[in-house]
Scaffold this motif. Structure first.
Motif, mmCIF file in Angstrom:
data_model
loop_
_atom_site.group_PDB
_atom_site.id
_atom_site.type_symbol
_atom_site.label_atom_id
_atom_site.label_comp_id
_atom_site.label_asym_id
_atom_site.label_seq_id
_atom_site.Cartn_x
_atom_site.Cartn_y
_atom_site.Cartn_z
ATOM 1 N N ASP A 17 -0.333 -39.211 101.554
ATOM 2 C CA ASP A 17 -0.471 -37.945 102.387
ATOM 3 C C ASP A 17 -1.581 -37.509 103.259
ATOM 4 N N SER A 19 -3.590 -35.534 105.550
ATOM 5 C CA SER A 19 -3.925 -34.099 105.805
ATOM 6 C C SER A 19 -5.316 -33.768 106.366
ATOM 7 N N ASN A 31 -4.153 -25.918 107.060
ATOM 8 C CA ASN A 31 -4.088 -27.043 105.988
ATOM 9 C C ASN A 31 -2.844 -27.677 106.560
ATOM 10 N N VAL A 33 -0.266 -31.168 106.245
ATOM 11 C CA VAL A 33 -0.190 -32.289 105.381
ATOM 12 C C VAL A 33 1.001 -32.839 105.972
ATOM 13 N N THR A 35 3.425 -35.730 105.067
ATOM 14 C CA THR A 35 3.796 -36.552 103.790
ATOM 15 C C THR A 35 4.672 -37.778 104.621
ATOM 16 N N GLU A 305 0.398 -25.410 97.275
ATOM 17 C CA GLU A 305 -0.160 -26.238 98.327
ATOM 18 C C GLU A 305 -1.629 -26.957 98.153
ATOM 19 N N TYR A 306 -2.460 -26.173 97.361
ATOM 20 C CA TYR A 306 -3.725 -26.579 96.871
ATOM 21 C C TYR A 306 -3.573 -27.246 95.659
ATOM 22 N N ASN A 310 -4.113 -32.283 99.142
ATOM 23 C CA ASN A 310 -4.390 -31.594 100.525
ATOM 24 C C ASN A 310 -5.697 -31.596 101.077
#
Ligand code: KG4
Ligand code: ZN
Length: 343
Positions: A17, A19, A31, A33, A35, A305-306, A310
């Motif tokens: 990822d 990010s 934030n 990301v 993928t 998402e955390y 990330n």
């Protein structure tokens, strides 16, 4: 006049990822990301392809993070980046980019240990979540990691146990692959497991010393079990998909919960903070909730998402290090193997 607000740009590129995040203090402003979808067709992350994709993604991802946060790069106070652990080719992209940008902007550079970041992600400001208080136990469970850590302060952590072979997410994904499910199979096992009987097919649990884990034996016993059963009935997997998934998931959760219980017994600490992609699993969430009610544990899971890889979690460590003046210089190099507390 100096801007009293601390804006940190964070970069994460340890695996697949790419990010970038912008934080103002402990608050996440963006934030982003990206993928990498390319690995799906190979059933796992291909390191060389990952580093090439990072190279393509990094500039647009950083631009997007700054734009979403509505911050100009001249307003940044520092740049934080993942130094390790991870895939070397992937780490090199983020590390080189962060070093160059910090040099160009003439602002401090902050190196971050990815595993510490998974744990400190709990301190990202979030109105719907409370953070654990020290001391607590951190358990990071993902496609790349399985680790239990005793956390006595932001930068005082001790690894109590970790996997000796596959990570727990890999155990989910490899089992799913054996059943013909697409990568990553963890979420699918979770989905089918809800409909099946967790005790339909008992799989052996590994005997591993103390707080360490091992998942490669489970994969082998699932392989032999499926080979044996499909020899008798070629449709065995499709006819028993939900029961197989429920049984595999049950075995994995038993292993995780037994080790957590051991860690609680050993340390007397009942605050458990979970992170990593496997924290999304509905079974582990139910088991933790149960432990809250029956065992008096207090459990913490950050926003999803955390949990997965990330840059916001890199940013929170960046901010905490900024406050302590823990900067690094341009001689820093990426580190594929990088133990918690090694710096
Ligand atoms: O943290 P993550 O996004 O990436 C790293 O590996 O660092 O974690 C991905 C892993 C994969 O192995 C995926 O199958 C697993 O987390 N996963 C799950 C679930 N959601 C994601 N495993 C079990 N149940 C889920 N619901
Ligand atoms: Zn990770």
């Amino acid at each position: 006049m100096e801007n009293p607000k601390k804006y940190i740009l964070a970069i994460e590129s340890s695996c697949d990822d790419t990010s970038a995040a912008v934080l103002c203090g402990t608050k996440v402003l963006s934030n982003v990301v990206a993928t990498q979808e390319i690995h799906k067709q190979y059933g796992g992350v291909v390191p060389e392809l990952a580093s090439r994709a990072h190279q393509q993604n990094i500039v647009p991802v950083v631009h997007q993070a700054l734009a979403k946060a509505n911050i100009d790069k001249k307003q940044l106070s520092a740049i934080a980046f993942t130094r390790g652990p991870g895939l070397m080719g992937s780490l090199l992209v983020g590390t080189s980019f962060a070093k160059s940008l910090a040099l160009g902007l003439d602002i401090p550079l902050i190196e971050v240990n990815h595993m510490e970041a998974h744990i400190l992600a709990h301190f990202i400001e979030d109105e719907n979540q409370t953070a654990p208080t020290f001391p607590f136990l951190g358990m990071t469970i993902s496609g790349g990691h399985t680790q239990i850590v005793k956390v006595t302060d932001y930068f005082s952590m001790e690894v109590l146990g970790e996997t000796l072979d596959d990570a727990v997410g890999e155990a989910f994904d490899k089992s799913a692959k054996l059943m013909g499910l697409p990568y990553p199979g963890g979420p699918l096992i979770d989905k089918y497991a809800k409909l099946g009987n967790p005790e339909a097919f008992p799989f052996p649990k590994p005997k591993v010393d103390w707080l360490n884990f091992s998942f490669s034996g489970l994969k082998t016993s699932i392989l032999y079990f499926l080979q044996r059963e499909t020899r008798k009935n070629p449709e065995f997997v499709s006819e028993h998909m939900t029961d197989i998934c429920a049984s595999v998931q049950h075995t994995i959760l038993e292993i995780l919960m037994e080790k957590l219980q051991l860690a609680v017994n050993q340390t007397g600490i009942k605050q458990i903070a979970i992170g990593g992609g496997v924290a999304a699993n509905s079974g582990i969430r139910a088991r933790l909730k149960d432990a809250e009610e029956k065992l008096g544990w207090q459990t913490f899971i950050p926003k999803f998402e955390y949990c997965t890889d990330n840059a916001a979690m890199i940013g929170i460590v960046g901010y905490l290090k900024f406050e302590k003046g823990k900067f690094t210089d341009q001689s820093i190099a990426a580190k594929a193997r990088y133990a918690i507390g090694a710096n």
